[in-house]
Design a protein around this motif. Structure first.
Motif, PDB file in Angstrom:
ATOM      1  N   SER A   1       6.491   4.986  -1.400  1.00 45.26           N
ATOM      2  CA  SER A   1       7.583   4.992  -2.374  1.00 45.26           C
ATOM      3  C   SER A   1       7.620   6.386  -2.994  1.00 45.26           C
ATOM      4  O   SER A   1       6.627   7.130  -2.972  1.00 45.26           O
ATOM      5  CB  SER A   1       7.349   3.941  -3.463  1.00 45.26           C
ATOM      6  N   VAL A   2       8.746   6.750  -3.565  1.00 47.91           N
ATOM      7  CA  VAL A   2       8.861   8.056  -4.215  1.00 47.91           C
ATOM      8  C   VAL A   2       7.900   8.127  -5.397  1.00 47.91           C
ATOM      9  O   VAL A   2       7.251   9.151  -5.630  1.00 47.91           O
ATOM     10  CB  VAL A   2      10.320   8.343  -4.621  1.00 47.91           C
ATOM     11  N   LEU A   3       7.753   7.029  -6.117  1.00 48.53           N
ATOM     12  CA  LEU A   3       6.799   6.973  -7.228  1.00 48.53           C
ATOM     13  C   LEU A   3       5.393   7.312  -6.741  1.00 48.53           C
ATOM     14  O   LEU A   3       4.705   8.147  -7.318  1.00 48.53           O
ATOM     15  CB  LEU A   3       6.812   5.584  -7.874  1.00 48.53           C
ATOM     16  N   ASN A   4       4.953   6.669  -5.664  1.00 45.98           N
ATOM     17  CA  ASN A   4       3.624   6.918  -5.127  1.00 45.98           C
ATOM     18  C   ASN A   4       3.486   8.363  -4.662  1.00 45.98           C
ATOM     19  O   ASN A   4       2.458   9.001  -4.898  1.00 45.98           O
ATOM     20  CB  ASN A   4       3.324   5.955  -3.968  1.00 45.98           C
ATOM     21  N   THR A   5       4.514   8.886  -4.043  1.00 50.28           N
ATOM     22  CA  THR A   5       4.480  10.265  -3.554  1.00 50.28           C
ATOM     23  C   THR A   5       4.310  11.246  -4.709  1.00 50.28           C
ATOM     24  O   THR A   5       3.498  12.177  -4.635  1.00 50.28           O
ATOM     25  CB  THR A   5       5.755  10.583  -2.757  1.00 50.28           C
ATOM     26  N   VAL A   6       5.054  11.052  -5.785  1.00 51.00           N
ATOM     27  CA  VAL A   6       4.940  11.934  -6.949  1.00 51.00           C
ATOM     28  C   VAL A   6       3.528  11.847  -7.527  1.00 51.00           C
ATOM     29  O   VAL A   6       2.909  12.867  -7.847  1.00 51.00           O
ATOM     30  CB  VAL A   6       6.014  11.613  -8.008  1.00 51.00           C
ATOM     31  N   PHE A   7       2.980  10.651  -7.613  1.00 47.18           N
ATOM     32  CA  PHE A   7       1.626  10.516  -8.141  1.00 47.18           C
ATOM     33  C   PHE A   7       0.574  11.053  -7.170  1.00 47.18           C
ATOM     34  O   PHE A   7      -0.482  11.520  -7.605  1.00 47.18           O
ATOM     35  CB  PHE A   7       1.339   9.083  -8.592  1.00 47.18           C
ATOM     36  N   ASP A   8       0.855  11.027  -5.866  1.00 45.87           N
ATOM     37  CA  ASP A   8      -0.041  11.686  -4.909  1.00 45.87           C
ATOM     38  C   ASP A   8      -0.093  13.187  -5.188  1.00 45.87           C
ATOM     39  O   ASP A   8      -1.160  13.805  -5.160  1.00 45.87           O
ATOM     40  CB  ASP A   8       0.413  11.439  -3.469  1.00 45.87           C
ATOM     41  N   VAL A   9       1.068  13.778  -5.449  1.00 47.73           N
ATOM     42  CA  VAL A   9       1.118  15.211  -5.771  1.00 47.73           C
ATOM     43  C   VAL A   9       0.382  15.480  -7.085  1.00 47.73           C
ATOM     44  O   VAL A   9      -0.369  16.456  -7.203  1.00 47.73           O
ATOM     45  CB  VAL A   9       2.562  15.727  -5.814  1.00 47.73           C
TER      46      VAL A   9
ATOM     47  N   ASN B   1       0.840  -1.189   0.000  1.00 48.09           N
ATOM     48  CA  ASN B   1       0.000   0.000   0.000  1.00 48.09           C
ATOM     49  C   ASN B   1       0.880   1.246   0.000  1.00 48.09           C
ATOM     50  O   ASN B   1       1.910   1.293   0.672  1.00 48.09           O
ATOM     51  CB  ASN B   1      -0.921   0.009   1.220  1.00 48.09           C
ATOM     52  N   SER B   2       0.516   2.239  -0.769  1.00 49.14           N
ATOM     53  CA  SER B   2       1.265   3.496  -0.929  1.00 49.14           C
ATOM     54  C   SER B   2       2.627   3.271  -1.575  1.00 49.14           C
ATOM     55  O   SER B   2       3.557   4.048  -1.370  1.00 49.14           O
ATOM     56  CB  SER B   2       1.423   4.218   0.413  1.00 49.14           C
ATOM     57  N   GLN B   3       2.736   2.219  -2.365  1.00 47.94           N
ATOM     58  CA  GLN B   3       3.992   1.921  -3.046  1.00 47.94           C
ATOM     59  C   GLN B   3       3.871   2.010  -4.561  1.00 47.94           C
ATOM     60  O   GLN B   3       4.871   2.087  -5.257  1.00 47.94           O
ATOM     61  CB  GLN B   3       4.475   0.507  -2.674  1.00 47.94           C
ATOM     62  N   HIS B   4       2.672   1.970  -5.067  1.00 42.10           N
ATOM     63  CA  HIS B   4       2.449   1.954  -6.511  1.00 42.10           C
ATOM     64  C   HIS B   4       1.854   3.290  -6.967  1.00 42.10           C
ATOM     65  O   HIS B   4       1.753   4.227  -6.185  1.00 42.10           O
ATOM     66  CB  HIS B   4       1.555   0.769  -6.880  1.00 42.10           C
ATOM     67  N   ILE B   5       1.437   3.379  -8.211  1.00 40.46           N
ATOM     68  CA  ILE B   5       0.980   4.652  -8.780  1.00 40.46           C
ATOM     69  C   ILE B   5      -0.269   5.173  -8.071  1.00 40.46           C
ATOM     70  O   ILE B   5      -0.343   6.349  -7.725  1.00 40.46           O
ATOM     71  CB  ILE B   5       0.772   4.512 -10.302  1.00 40.46           C
ATOM     72  N   SER B   6      -1.245   4.324  -7.842  1.00 42.35           N
ATOM     73  CA  SER B   6      -2.459   4.771  -7.169  1.00 42.35           C
ATOM     74  C   SER B   6      -2.982   3.688  -6.242  1.00 42.35           C
ATOM     75  O   SER B   6      -2.641   2.513  -6.384  1.00 42.35           O
ATOM     76  CB  SER B   6      -3.526   5.180  -8.194  1.00 42.35           C
ATOM     77  N   ASP B   7      -3.814   4.121  -5.295  1.00 43.09           N
ATOM     78  CA  ASP B   7      -4.383   3.210  -4.301  1.00 43.09           C
ATOM     79  C   ASP B   7      -5.625   3.885  -3.711  1.00 43.09           C
ATOM     80  O   ASP B   7      -6.072   4.911  -4.213  1.00 43.09           O
ATOM     81  CB  ASP B   7      -3.343   2.863  -3.221  1.00 43.09           C
ATOM     82  N   TRP B   8      -6.144   3.326  -2.646  1.00 43.08           N
ATOM     83  CA  TRP B   8      -7.356   3.864  -2.044  1.00 43.08           C
ATOM     84  C   TRP B   8      -7.156   5.245  -1.438  1.00 43.08           C
ATOM     85  O   TRP B   8      -8.129   5.927  -1.099  1.00 43.08           O
ATOM     86  CB  TRP B   8      -7.910   2.899  -0.992  1.00 43.08           C
ATOM     87  N   TYR B   9      -5.917   5.680  -1.258  1.00 47.75           N
ATOM     88  CA  TYR B   9      -5.663   7.003  -0.688  1.00 47.75           C
ATOM     89  C   TYR B   9      -5.503   8.079  -1.769  1.00 47.75           C
ATOM     90  O   TYR B   9      -5.425   9.265  -1.444  1.00 47.75           O
ATOM     91  CB  TYR B   9      -4.461   6.955   0.259  1.00 47.75           C
TER      92      TYR B   9
END
Length: 186
Positions: free
Chosen positions: A120-128, A48-56
């Motif tokens: 992950s940094v990937l997930n963080t960038v996609f969160d932004v 969770n929170s490691q890939h491009i998108s998730d429930w968050y």
């Protein structure tokens, strides 16, 4: 043209600096599982929170909707581009704080995120980028539609995964045993 491009370059620079900082402090670039998925739907999971998108991801879209509203009220004369740059800066600062060891340990101690070791940094960038999507949507949609999106996203995530932006904030700042038990399905 350069005046219009400046806030976009600043926004991109902020995102790149955030990613560089997270890499520098030791956050994983991608999931340690070794692959990248567009969607990871299991909340109680080390992925969770490691890939491009998730429930968050919806909560980050909500950030953008709220940042647009706040900056529209606080700085109405500032261009949309500069308001986006400010929203991106706030989101990136939050992502850096959220991925600090202290906040990660707090999440693990008081929320359902026992397997959480930081994004992950990937997930963080996609969160932004999800926040930017929310900001853009708010700039195009009528207020009622923006409010409806917030209610829909919060309601859906609370119903489906027993979590969401409001519960996440509540449990970080003022953890309640009754909420923790409900989130755990007890």
């Amino acid at each position: 043209m350069s005046n219009r491009l400046s806030p976009l370059l600043v926004t991109l620079g902020i995102i790149l600096l955030m990613a560089a900082w997270l890499l520098w402090i030791g956050r994983e670039p991608i999931c340690t599982c070794g692959y990248v998925k567009l969607w990871h739907g299991q909340v109680v999971s080390s992925e969770n929170s490691q890939h491009i998108s998730d429930w968050y991801t919806p909560s980050h879209i909500i950030h953008g909707l709220l940042f647009y509203a706040a900056l529209w009220l606080a700085a109405p004369r500032l261009s949309l581009g500069w308001r986006l740059a400010i929203a991106t800066l706030v989101e990136c600062i939050w992502e850096i704080v959220e991925n600090s060891d202290a906040v990660i340990e707090r999440y693990r101690a008081v929320t359902i995120s026992l397997d959480y070791y930081g994004d992950s940094v990937l997930n963080t960038v996609f969160d932004v980028l999800a926040m930017i999507l929310g900001f853009w949507l708010a700039s195009k949609l009528p207020v009622w539609a923006t409010v409806a999106l917030i209610v829909l996203f919060e309601g859906a995530t609370m119903w489906i995964i027993r979590d969401g932006l409001a519960l996440n904030i509540l449990m970080l700042l003022w953890p309640l045993d009754s909420v923790a038990q409900w989130q755990a399905g007890r």
